[in-house]
Structures are given as C-alpha cells and as structure tokens.
Design an enzyme around this catalytic site. Sequence first.
Site, PDB file in Angstrom:
ATOM      1  N   SER A  50     -23.631 -17.962   3.103  1.00  0.00           N
ATOM      2  CA  SER A  50     -24.163 -19.128   2.386  1.00  0.00           C
ATOM      3  C   SER A  50     -23.584 -19.186   0.977  1.00  0.00           C
ATOM      4  O   SER A  50     -22.972 -18.218   0.491  1.00  0.00           O
ATOM      5  CB  SER A  50     -25.688 -19.036   2.317  1.00  0.00           C
ATOM      6  N   ASP A  83     -22.069 -21.296   5.731  1.00  0.00           N
ATOM      7  CA  ASP A  83     -23.370 -21.866   6.094  1.00  0.00           C
ATOM      8  C   ASP A  83     -23.812 -22.838   4.990  1.00  0.00           C
ATOM      9  O   ASP A  83     -23.797 -22.486   3.808  1.00  0.00           O
ATOM     10  CB  ASP A  83     -24.364 -20.700   6.222  1.00  0.00           C
TER      11      ASP A  83
HETATM   12  P1  13P Z   1     -34.047 -18.967   9.397  1.00  0.00           P
HETATM   13  O1  13P Z   1     -34.572 -19.026   7.991  1.00  0.00           O
HETATM   14  O2  13P Z   1     -35.029 -19.488  10.381  1.00  0.00           O
HETATM   15  O3  13P Z   1     -33.564 -17.610   9.762  1.00  0.00           O
HETATM   16  O4  13P Z   1     -32.778 -19.965   9.471  1.00  0.00           O
HETATM   17  C1  13P Z   1     -31.502 -19.552   9.082  1.00  0.00           C
HETATM   18  C2  13P Z   1     -30.548 -20.676   8.979  1.00  0.00           C
HETATM   19  O5  13P Z   1     -30.747 -21.773   9.449  1.00  0.00           O
HETATM   20  C3  13P Z   1     -29.290 -20.421   8.278  1.00  0.00           C
HETATM   21  O6  13P Z   1     -28.520 -21.569   8.129  1.00  0.00           O
HETATM   22  O1  G3H Z   2     -30.381 -21.455   5.731  1.00  0.00           O
HETATM   23  C1  G3H Z   2     -30.129 -20.663   4.863  1.00  0.00           C
HETATM   24  C2  G3H Z   2     -29.897 -19.222   5.126  1.00  0.00           C
HETATM   25  O2  G3H Z   2     -31.066 -18.570   5.509  1.00  0.00           O
HETATM   26  C3  G3H Z   2     -29.244 -18.613   3.935  1.00  0.00           C
HETATM   27  O3  G3H Z   2     -30.161 -18.357   2.949  1.00  0.00           O
HETATM   28  O4  G3H Z   2     -29.290 -19.538   0.979  1.00  0.00           O
HETATM   29  O5  G3H Z   2     -30.889 -17.633   0.739  1.00  0.00           O
HETATM   30  O6  G3H Z   2     -28.535 -17.220   1.436  1.00  0.00           O
HETATM   31  P1  G3H Z   2     -29.682 -18.188   1.410  1.00  0.00           P
HETATM   32 ZN    ZN Z   3     -29.671 -23.371   7.970  1.00  0.00          ZN
END
Ligand code: 13P
Ligand code: G3H
Ligand code: ZN
Length: 322
Positions: A50, A83
């Site tokens: 992310s 992500d």
């Molecule tokens: P969760 O918080 O349910 O694990 O989702 C993770 C996610 O969607 C990362 O993009």
């Molecule tokens: O959807 C988001 C993921 O869980 C990543 O989380 O933005 O805290 O790294 P983060």
């Molecule tokens: Zn997500």
Amino acid sequence: MALVTSTEMFKKAYEGGYAVGAFNVNNMEIVQGITEAAREEKAPLILQVSKGARAYANHTYLVKLVEAAVIECPEIPIVLHLDHGPDFETCKSCIDGGFTSVMIDGSSHSFEDNIALTRKVVEYAHAHGVVVEGELGTLAGVEDDVKVSAADSSYTRPEEVEEFVEKTGVDSLAIAIGTSHGAYKFTPEQCTRNEKGILVPPPLRFDILEEVSRRLPGFPIVLHGSSSVPQNFVKMINENGGKMPDAVGIPEEQLRKAASMSVCKINIDSDLRLAMTGTIREFFVQHPDKFDPREYLKPARANIKEMVRHKIVDVLGCNGKA
Ligand code: 13P
Ligand code: G3H
Ligand code: ZN
C-alpha cells in the site's frame, strides 16, 4: 520464476473456481510468513504493497524483500501489486520500480473522472507490461489515511461495469458488495446472533456479484476488505492487554462462495495483523523478561504462516494450483 503479472493466474482461477490470495506486506517477517505458506501449499500468490507500506518501509526495501521471496520460492508464481494506488504518479513510480501489477483506486471520484484516471494509468501500465486493477463502488472502513463511514460507502452499480471496463481497458475490477476494510467491519447492532451466540454480519450482496459477472463474462473480479477477524486472535489480543471489543469480519464460507464464482483475487490484510499482534502481546505477557525482537517475531511469523495456509486451503481453494 521471475515476478509475473496476474493475467494467467486469473484465467486459471476463473476457470478453476478458486481465488488467489492478495496479502499486504510491510516487513520481512510478513513476507516470509506468507511466502513460506504459499510455497508449501503450492499456491499462486499476490504480494501487495500500500501507499502506507511504501511510506513505512521504503519502496526499494519492499521490492528487494519480494525479490528475495521469488528467489526462495522458485516453484510458485508471485505478483508484486500496488494496493489502492491513489494517483497516476504513485502508479507510475511502482510501474517504473519493478511492480507487475497496480491498482488505481479512483472510487472516490465521479464515474467520469474515475474512467479518465484509470484509462491514463492503463495506457502507461500496458505500455510497460504491467496489469491494472480498477475499482467501482466504495467500501466502508479505514485504508491508509482515508476513512469511509458506512453511510458514505456505496455498492457497485452493475449497470456501470461494462462501460467502465470497455473505456478504461482495466484487467480486473474491484467491486463493493458489502465487504469493508479493517478489523471493525460491522457494529454489533448491524449483526444478529446465531444459535451459538456469535455475531453474524449481514450477508454479502451476491445478487450484485452475479449481475456484474453476467455483464462481464470471464472477467476477473476482486474483493477488498475480506478479512474474517478470527475471534481466537481477537481473544488473544484482549486477554493480553488489548482492547478490541466487537470486532466482526466477513464469514469465511461467504468468501469461499465468492471464490467459486467470478472473484479471482481476495484481499486479506487485517487478519494477518491480528495474528501478528496477538502473538506478540501473548509473548510479552508470558515472557516479561525477554527483549530480543527475533524471539517475539519468530512465533508471530509462524502464526502469519498458519493463517495464510488456512486461507489458501480452506477459503481461497488455490492450494496445488501453482
Ligand atoms: P482487510 O482490512 O479486510 O484485511 O482488507 C484488506 C484490503 O482490502 C487491502 O486492500
Ligand atoms: O486496504 C488497505 C490495506 O489493509 C492496507 O492498509 O493502508 O494501513 O497499509 P494500510
Ligand atoms: Zn483494499
């Protein structure tokens, strides 16, 4: 095997009625726990990073950790995915910097602006051999520094998906059917208690998923926010000094059902965080004299591995598919 894109993976997952797990990585122990489980279960794998992970660990460290995993696990295909890419610049930086897949999350923009932004990322990505995930609909919950309330979340509108995919050229599409980010997905008021007294959230909107799949035959769908918030780890956290009351996630049977349909990628992050945090909290309560990070990170890594193995075998159904 070098890093791959998800194209072949998704084709096989769609045809085979299973999903590939996309797990978020932030440090070495998380990368190791996930990849060891996937290697032992011979499962294809998506490791995702992310914006927050890049800010925490640094782009280069994360890429090199994933490249190390590729060397250690030559038998399984691994995708390195951005992500929730927030803008073109972040996507470009990841495309230029070794990622094989990016998500451009234009879900907070208008439909037209989401199309324009996603199209721009797709043009750059495809010119560099990288695939793109787009998103339609808005999930509730917290991700990076963005918090979306349940009231501001919205289900994907199936009547928009064909135009979005056609105009953007995306390779996969994340949709909103009732999952949400984080460990606190549902309040107890939103849930009902089953015969065992366990809080059960409202079911996912499979009708939306079915209509999206009907309109996009053969096209890979992605589910975000798919942690199930295992109560054994919530309990472990709370019994060792934590305070996580009423954390409720997505029932695993519903994710299994989605994986047997057009959902080819399922994102799981919070469950790994819960396993890691619970294990470390318990370690410190049981060993108040210890201070060597290797001693408390070792059982945390082992529990991440077992969590990922469970997801691969019992939820995603991608074991033996590498
Ligand atoms: P969760 O918080 O349910 O694990 O989702 C993770 C996610 O969607 C990362 O993009
Ligand atoms: O959807 C988001 C993921 O869980 C990543 O989380 O933005 O805290 O790294 P983060
Ligand atoms: Zn997500």
